[in-house]
Every structure is written in C-alpha cells, then in structure tokens.
Design a protein around this motif. Structure first.
Motif, PDB file in Angstrom:
ATOM      1  N   ARG A 101      30.623  40.777  41.990  1.00  0.00           N
ATOM      2  CA  ARG A 101      31.677  41.637  41.470  1.00  0.00           C
ATOM      3  C   ARG A 101      32.685  42.046  42.523  1.00  0.00           C
ATOM      4  NH1 ARG A 101      31.879  44.684  36.704  1.00  0.00           N
ATOM      5  NH2 ARG A 101      33.558  46.610  36.980  1.00  0.00           N
ATOM      6  N   ILE A 102      33.828  41.989  42.147  1.00  0.00           N
ATOM      7  CA  ILE A 102      34.824  42.413  43.196  1.00  0.00           C
ATOM      8  C   ILE A 102      35.379  43.965  42.887  1.00  0.00           C
ATOM      9  CG2 ILE A 102      37.278  42.031  43.871  1.00  0.00           C
ATOM     10  CD1 ILE A 102      37.049  39.254  43.096  1.00  0.00           C
ATOM     11  N   PRO A 103      35.257  44.766  43.734  1.00  0.00           N
ATOM     12  CA  PRO A 103      35.687  46.278  43.641  1.00  0.00           C
ATOM     13  C   PRO A 103      36.934  46.447  43.408  1.00  0.00           C
ATOM     14  CG  PRO A 103      34.456  45.899  46.063  1.00  0.00           C
ATOM     15  CD  PRO A 103      34.610  44.416  45.295  1.00  0.00           C
ATOM     16  N   THR A 104      37.363  47.407  42.619  1.00  0.00           N
ATOM     17  CA  THR A 104      38.752  47.749  42.425  1.00  0.00           C
ATOM     18  C   THR A 104      39.722  47.901  43.719  1.00  0.00           C
ATOM     19  OG1 THR A 104      38.196  48.870  40.456  1.00  0.00           O
ATOM     20  CG2 THR A 104      40.303  49.278  41.143  1.00  0.00           C
ATOM     21  N   THR A 105      39.081  48.148  44.640  1.00  0.00           N
ATOM     22  CA  THR A 105      39.812  48.403  45.974  1.00  0.00           C
ATOM     23  C   THR A 105      40.309  47.091  46.734  1.00  0.00           C
ATOM     24  OG1 THR A 105      37.827  48.798  47.080  1.00  0.00           O
ATOM     25  CG2 THR A 105      39.100  50.776  46.550  1.00  0.00           C
ATOM     26  N   VAL A 106      39.541  46.142  46.057  1.00  0.00           N
ATOM     27  CA  VAL A 106      39.717  44.920  46.840  1.00  0.00           C
ATOM     28  C   VAL A 106      40.427  43.660  45.890  1.00  0.00           C
ATOM     29  CG1 VAL A 106      38.197  42.857  47.901  1.00  0.00           C
ATOM     30  CG2 VAL A 106      37.444  45.283  48.228  1.00  0.00           C
ATOM     31  N   GLY A 107      40.122  43.929  44.704  1.00  0.00           N
ATOM     32  CA  GLY A 107      40.799  42.827  43.828  1.00  0.00           C
ATOM     33  C   GLY A 107      42.181  42.794  43.830  1.00  0.00           C
ATOM     34  N   PRO A 108      43.071  43.642  43.938  1.00  0.00           N
ATOM     35  CA  PRO A 108      44.669  43.422  43.751  1.00  0.00           C
ATOM     36  C   PRO A 108      45.046  42.886  45.028  1.00  0.00           C
ATOM     37  CG  PRO A 108      43.854  45.753  43.323  1.00  0.00           C
ATOM     38  CD  PRO A 108      42.535  45.289  43.803  1.00  0.00           C
ATOM     39  N   ASN A 109      44.433  42.790  46.274  1.00  0.00           N
ATOM     40  CA  ASN A 109      44.808  42.119  47.313  1.00  0.00           C
ATOM     41  C   ASN A 109      43.893  41.094  47.990  1.00  0.00           C
ATOM     42  OD1 ASN A 109      46.943  42.339  49.742  1.00  0.00           O
ATOM     43  ND2 ASN A 109      45.206  43.397  50.858  1.00  0.00           N
ATOM     44  N   LEU A 110      43.238  40.443  46.859  1.00  0.00           N
ATOM     45  CA  LEU A 110      42.315  39.577  47.279  1.00  0.00           C
ATOM     46  C   LEU A 110      42.971  38.284  48.113  1.00  0.00           C
ATOM     47  CD1 LEU A 110      39.208  39.085  47.481  1.00  0.00           C
ATOM     48  CD2 LEU A 110      39.570  37.751  45.099  1.00  0.00           C
ATOM     49  N   ALA A 111      44.075  37.674  47.581  1.00  0.00           N
ATOM     50  CA  ALA A 111      44.454  36.527  48.073  1.00  0.00           C
ATOM     51  C   ALA A 111      45.117  36.920  49.614  1.00  0.00           C
ATOM     52  CB  ALA A 111      45.664  36.204  47.362  1.00  0.00           C
ATOM     53  N   GLU A 112      45.631  37.940  49.676  1.00  0.00           N
ATOM     54  CA  GLU A 112      46.217  38.174  51.346  1.00  0.00           C
ATOM     55  C   GLU A 112      45.006  38.492  52.154  1.00  0.00           C
ATOM     56  OE1 GLU A 112      49.875  40.291  51.579  1.00  0.00           O
ATOM     57  OE2 GLU A 112      50.291  39.925  49.408  1.00  0.00           O
TER      58      GLU A 112
END
Length: 783
Positions: free
Chosen positions: A260-271
């Motif tokens: 599972r991807i945490p909320t703090t990581v998901g938005p900036n995952l690609a970068e």
C-alpha cells in the motif's frame, strides 16, 4: 492590444476556474509546502533529450513495449506516431487505450488493447466539475461513483494490457518497458509489478518546476516567491488528485501483490522515484523543462475533401478555423450564436468544426450565410490548416502543433488549462466561460495583423523541420538501463530471468533459459523473474512525530479493517453458500472464516505493535537532521531478511559514528560560517544529532531485521502476480519458437534454404547448441 504588448506584458490572470483548481497560497498548508521547495537548479534555455546519438541502427535489443494512454483522440494520436517510430527499431509496440479508438490504432499498423473507460464521459465530468472538484449536481447525479468505477476499470485494463493477449488475437505479450501519459494512472504500478522501466510522456507540463504553475492550477495572489508559488501548485494538484483516487489505486495495487502507498507518498510518487519524463512541444514555446523533444507530427493522411469544403474555399478569401474537438460544451447553441456574431463583427469567413458538442446542429439553413460560415464534421488538420489564416481551438497540443507548423496564428480557448503562453504566436487565451463575441472579435483581428502572421511564419520555418518523435524515441532508449538490460547469452534480447545458483549470477532471456532447461544445464525452479528496473517505495517522513503519527493511523486502519472482516465473515459465508449446501457445511465455512480473520487480526496487531512501531521511530529519528539542512545517508532498501540485517548494520555504524563526531564537526562548521553565533547553532545541532542518530541506530538494530523478516514471510503468499508473469513469459517464447520453426519448414519446403537457414537446421538440436561456446549461439537471432 498590439503585437508589441503581446510579447512584453504578462498574460491576464484568469478570473474564473475554467477547469483549474483555485489555490489559496496564503493558506497555512501552502506556506508550509513552500518551505520544502528546493533551490532552483541550473538550467539552459534549450533542453535536449539525453544521448541524442541513439538511433534505430545502433539499438539492438528488441522489446515488447506497452504504451498506455488515457484521454481524447488528440491525446492518443501523438503516441500512435511514437509507436510507429519505435517499430522502426525492431520493437513490438502495443497501444493500450479506450475501446473507442480501436479502429484509429488499427489503421496505424499497431497492436491495440482496450482498457475500458469512455473519453466522452471523462471530458463531460471535467467540464461539469472545474478543477476536478465535484459540484453538488455531480454528487447528486452519482458522477463521482461512476468516475471512480471508471478509473478502477481502466487500471485493471492497463495491467491486463501488460501481460495478456489482445482480445481476438492469440499472440502472447509481456511488456519489457512501459510508456504512458500521466492520466493513465496505472503506469508506475504496472512497471513496479513487472520490474521494468517506465517513461512518462505528455503534451502538458506535469513535473514540478519553479518557472510556471501546474496547468490545472489557478493561483491566488500571495506574498510568496513566484518560483515557490509555481512549485507548490504541482504538489497541491497532485495531492488533491490522490485524495480522490488514492484508495482506488491502492485497491488496484493489492491485486498486483504490491504494498500500500501512504497518502504522504502517493501524490509525489513519480518524482520521488525519478521517473524519466519527456515533453512533446517545441522548446521555444515552453522553456526550462527537461527533455523537451518537440511535437509529434504524423505522416499526413490521404484525404480528398468533400465538395462542400472545396467550393467554400473557392468562393471567398481564406477563412479562419474554429473548433473545440472532443470538448463537451454546456450550451452548444449559445456558443454557436457567439461564434456567428464574432465572425460577422470581425468581417471574416469561418470553417467551424461541429466537434463533440455538435455546434450549429440546431441552426436552420437561413440562420447564417453559407458563403461566410461552413460547419463541418471531422477533417484532418494537416490538410485543413493549409487553407486557413487563423485557428481558434481549445488548446490541445496536437491542434496547437499543427496550426503553428502551418504558420497559423492561434487563439486558445482553454478548458483545462492551455500549454501555450504568449510567445508571439497569437492572442492571449480566452477562458471559455468568460468568452464573448467582442473578445473573440478582438482576438481574431489581432491575429490577422501582419506582424503576428510574420512572427508565426518565422517560428514555423525554423521549427517545422525538427522531428520531435525521433527525439522522443532517442530519449526513451537513452533512459533504459542498457547496462543491466541485456541477456548474457543472446545480446539482442532483454533479460527476463535470473539464474542465481551460479556466481556471478546469469541474466537470461526466455529463449536462452528454455534452451538451457531443455539441455539439462539448469532447472526451471532455479530461475527467478529478473527485474531490469526494480522499484522500492518507502514511506518518507520529516520527523519522529509525523512518522509515529502515521504509524498510529495506519495501524488503526489495518486493525479496523481486520476487525470488520472478522465480524462480517460469517454473513459473507452464509450469503455465498450454494443452494445445495447443508447448514452444517455453511456453518463450518462461517467458523473457518472467523478463524482466518482472527489470525489476520492478531498478525496485524503483532506486526503493528512491534516491527512497524520500531521502524516508524527509527526512520523518524533518522530524518531529524533534514530539518536543519543536513543530508541524511541512505542505507538501501529492505526487501528480505538479508537486506534487513545489512541496512541495520550500516545504520548502526553510521548513526553512532555521525552522532559522536557531530558534537565536534557541527560547531566547527558553524563557526566558519557565522563565527560565535554559528558555533552556538552548531553545538545545538551536534547535541540534537547525538540524541537522534544514536537512538535511531539502536532501534534500527531491531526494526530493520524485523521488517526484512516480515517481508520474507509475506512474499510467498503474494506470488499470484509473479506466477502470472512467469507463465506468460514462457508462453510468449514458446509461440515465438513455434513460429520460427514453422517459417523454417516453409522455407525448406520451398527450396529457399540460405546459408543462415542451413546453420539453423544443423544446430536445431538443443544438445548441439549447448555444446558450443556462448558466442556461437548468436545465430538464433533470426526473428
């Protein structure tokens, strides 16, 4: 407005949302995020794709490439052009997109895979809900639920496109690399499950930069550095998107056996993962973004215009073009009336594309002069824009590119944000909700000025010879991990298996692995799936409080989910009971489900209170020096028991050493920078570092091995995806071998035997092949 002002004055601020997210940069969150914006890097005014010398002649490894695209026809068309270019390198290319584009892709001699989703519904939703924020009417109509369901359908379709045969075709497929546009959402997760490289490409700016805001962001005035304001806009847009779709994406990841991807990581995952990104526009339009390759122009299609278009072009001066493509308008009749009034006031003729909204369909024949305005259906822009003076459109990259290539001044009516700023190529954008006949009339007259036409003609002459699609293909190949990508036996094939019983380990293509298995040199059980681009996602935190707080929320969620499953499982068993099942059998199933979920509950409780809590504390304390600008060493990722102990050892040694030496080095460094004040600051940093680094090192001796043991115990139970990939890999190669054997026999039957085919025939026996040196196996490269 005059030509000079169009170059020097800043574009007017948008007063309406127009598909953008209104961001209050004076909010507390925005100001906190602004503190995290990095210093601006050095840049050049011209960005060039890496290693531009890579060409189809020099590239030898042939790949199965999946291109995933979500959007309108204008989004799909550039990737079809790219797919055709990649085919010239010898690759097998598949386009995965909406079902409605099957014929469009098929006509281009590319494979097609349907992923579901309706581009018309997606466009309608975005127009009804500016900035992606749902309106009350959308909530009442159930649009949110349908959109989330559609995204879930497309995520699953994208994964199937990576490992399944296309419907109606029996040819197996497993992706060796993924290319995608950002709105396809599945790209990172598919690439991670496969362990293959990912390359993102898009027609709009989508990676954080200080030079301009996110195209979906409408920034408020704030007392912040303009560069920081722009940078923050990308964080906020991605964060808001994740809030709406994060749970859908994590449910999809669970199906792929991914964490599972945490909320703090998901938005900036690609970068965070440093995914390579290539942009498809001319660098002269949008500067200071890495890997800008130019527009993707396709070969002009064969086209014979209908008689009505030919006659219209003959009876008067060159018309302008107005069209909004696949955009869905709320009130097409009102827009049609506005267009007719502006055309009349400007004193021009116009060809109007009816588009998705069917402009002009409600008009009677006597409502307009057929010699002044012509309403048309689809028409290739490559042909049409050679015969118009100005183009008015919604800002799609393909339409923009075609207009500029044909030296047509442009008026953009942005619906979701335009990608072209004022660059002397036309009038300033007019948001469609604020567009009036007078504004459109003024913009048309501005574009008809000789100075504007001259500027666009000059841009077209200098840039139309650039081949953006060739540059994009070179950029894609330059970013592949070519040093680890190749089979150690057959050098023109990608490695997909790892034989680790030998030192050093051997990377094998499926053909090489099958030959070695058949020859008795190794066993299938000795092979593991080789990941040419493995991805490890870590939950990064800034301090102990946020790290432990996140652990608490995550643990509570996991415990709550397990508790709900434990309570609901008996009812699930009863509901799923077959008509012929006895009461005893159903009761046994219910109690079995209770026991299973009770064990899951206790497992999550134990893991959360021991391993996860210790890990949160160790990582949070280790990150504290970041808060005062000190770089924190990376000790690698924990993937199994061995790596857990390795990371623990490195963390302990560095933590203890750095904590102690920091008591001396920090004050000395501070004194060099700020004399006595710096010495005092450095002393404080040294004391904090001693406490946090040594404590983190001590806790890490328990946390990291525990994390490794947990991952190793869980791995065997999350092997469904890995087994599916394994089966498809062997199935794909088996079909290739059968095809080669069939072609070989056909050639021999036809007495067309060449020297190469005679060698193939002499060494068809696997045993004979294995008796020869590795270098002599290269004759197998016959495809």
């Amino acid at each position: 407005m005059n030509a000079e002002s169009s170059h020097d004055d800043p574009p007017p601020a948008y007063t309406e949302i127009d598909g953008r997210i209104n961001i209050d940069l004076d909010s507390r969150l925005s100001r906190q995020l602004a503190n995290l914006v990095p210093e601006p890097p050095a840049y050049s005014s011209h960005s060039e794709p890496k290693k531009a010398l890579i060409s189809s002649k020099s590239w030898k490894i042939r790949l199965d490439i999946i291109i995933q695209v979500v959007g309108s026809r204008g989004d799909v068309q550039p990737f079809i052009t790219l797919g055709q270019e990649l085919q010239s390198y010898g690759h097998r290319v598949r386009i995965a997109t909406h079902d409605s584009f099957a014929a469009f892709v098929g006509e281009s001699n590319l494979e097609f895979f349907p992923i579901g989703g309706d581009p018309h519904d997606l466009m309608t939703y975005m127009v009804k809900n500016p900035g992606l924020i749902p309106s009350m009417s959308s909530l009442r109509a159930g649009d949110i639920r349908r959109k989330r369901a559609m995204v879930g359908e497309m995520l699953n379709g994208c994964w199937k496109s990576c490992i399944e045969s296309a419907p109606g075709h029996g040819r197996p497929f497993v992706a060796d690399a993924v290319i995608a546009n950002p709105p396809s959402f599945a790209h990172i997760h598919c690439a991670q499950a496969l362990g293959v490289p990912l390359h993102l490409m898009f027609t709009m700016p989508w990676s954080s930069t200080r030079h301009f805001p996110h195209p979906l962001a409408n920034l408020s005035r704030a007392q912040l550095d303009p560069g920081a304001m722009n940078f923050v806009s990308y964080m906020i847009v991605e964060w808001m998107t994740w809030q709406g779709l994060g749970d859908v994406i994590n449910a999809f990841r669970a199906k792929l056996d991914l964490e599972r991807i945490p909320t703090t990581v998901g938005p900036n995952l690609a970068e965070m993962l440093e995914i390579p990104f290539t942009y498809c526009w001319w660098p002269s339009l949008v500067l200071r973004v890495s890997d800008v390759c130019g527009f993707f122009f396709r070969e002009p299609p064969r086209y014979s215009p209908p008689t009505e278009i030919e006659k219209f072009l003959e009876v008067g001066p060159e018309p302008i073009y107005i069209g909004f493509g696949s955009i869905v308008l709320d009130d097409p009749a009102a827009m049609t009336k506005l267009i007719l009034e502006a055309v009349r006031t400007a004193g021009v003729r116009a060809i109007v594309s009816r588009g998705r909204s069917k402009l002009g369909s409600a008009l009677a024949s006597d409502d307009f002069d057929a010699n002044i305005v012509l309403f048309i259906e689809d028409c290739p822009h490559e042909w049409l824009f050679q015969h118009v003076s100005v183009v008015v459109h919604h800002g799609g990259a393909g339409t923009t590119a075609c207009g500029l290539r044909n030296a047509c001044p442009t008026i953009i009516v942005p619906f979701f944000g335009d990608m072209v700023a004022a660059a002397g190529a036309g009038a300033y954008p007019i948001p469609h909700k604020s567009m009036t006949a007078d504004k459109l009339d003024t913009a048309i007259k501005f574009c008809l000025q000789p100075t504007v036409a001259s500027a666009v003609a000059q841009m077209s002459a200098t840039k139309s010879t650039e081949d953006g699609v060739q540059a994009a293909a070179r950029s894609f190949h330059a970013n592949l991990p070519s040093n680890t990508f190749t089979c150690d036996i057959l050098y023109d094939r990608p490695a997909v298996w790892l034989f680790s019983n030998k030192r050093p380990s051997l990377k094998l293509s499926t053909l090489a692995a099958q030959a070695l298995i058949k020859g008795g040199k190794l066993k299938a059980k000795d092979l593991t799936v080789f990941q040419s681009k493995p991805v490890q996602i870590s939950n990064q935190r800034w301090d102990p409080l946020t790290r432990i707080g996140s652990w608490g929320l995550s643990n509570a969620r996991n415990m709550g989910t397990a508790a709900v499953d434990m309570v609901s499982s008996p009812y699930t068993a009863i509901k799923q009971a077959a008509p012929g099942d006895s009461a005893t059998k159903t009761t046994n199933k219910a109690f079995a489900n209770i026991g299973k979920n009770f064990g899951k509950f206790n497992g999550r409780l134990f893991q959360g209170m021991t391993v996860d809590l210790a890990l949160a504390a160790a990582e949070g304390l280790r990150a504290v020096p970041k808060l005062y600008g000190e770089e924190v060493k990376s000790h690698g990722e924990v993937t199994d028991v061995a790596s857990g102990f390795s990371v623990a050892g490195k963390s302990f040694m560095h933590g203890m050493a750095d904590g102690v030496t920091g008591l001396y080095s920090q004050p000395v460094q501070g004194a060099k920078e700020e004399d006595a004040l710096g010495f005092a600051k450095g002393a404080g940093k040294g004391i904090i570092g001693l406490a946090t680094k040594t404590t983190s090192a001590a806790i890490g001796m328990v946390a990291y091995p525990g994390q490794g043991i947990t991952k190793s115990l869980i791995a065997p139970f999350k092997s469904t995806t890995r087994k599916a990939i394994t089966a498809q890999r062997f199935l794909e190669e088996l079909r290739k071998r059968l095809q080669r054997l069939f072609e070989f026999r056909q050639r021999r039957a036809g007495a067309l035997e060449s020297e190469e085919m005679r060698v193939f025939g002499n060494f068809w026996s696997v045993d004979d092949l294995l008796d020869h040196r590795v270098g002599q196996l290269r004759f197998l490269r016959l495809e």
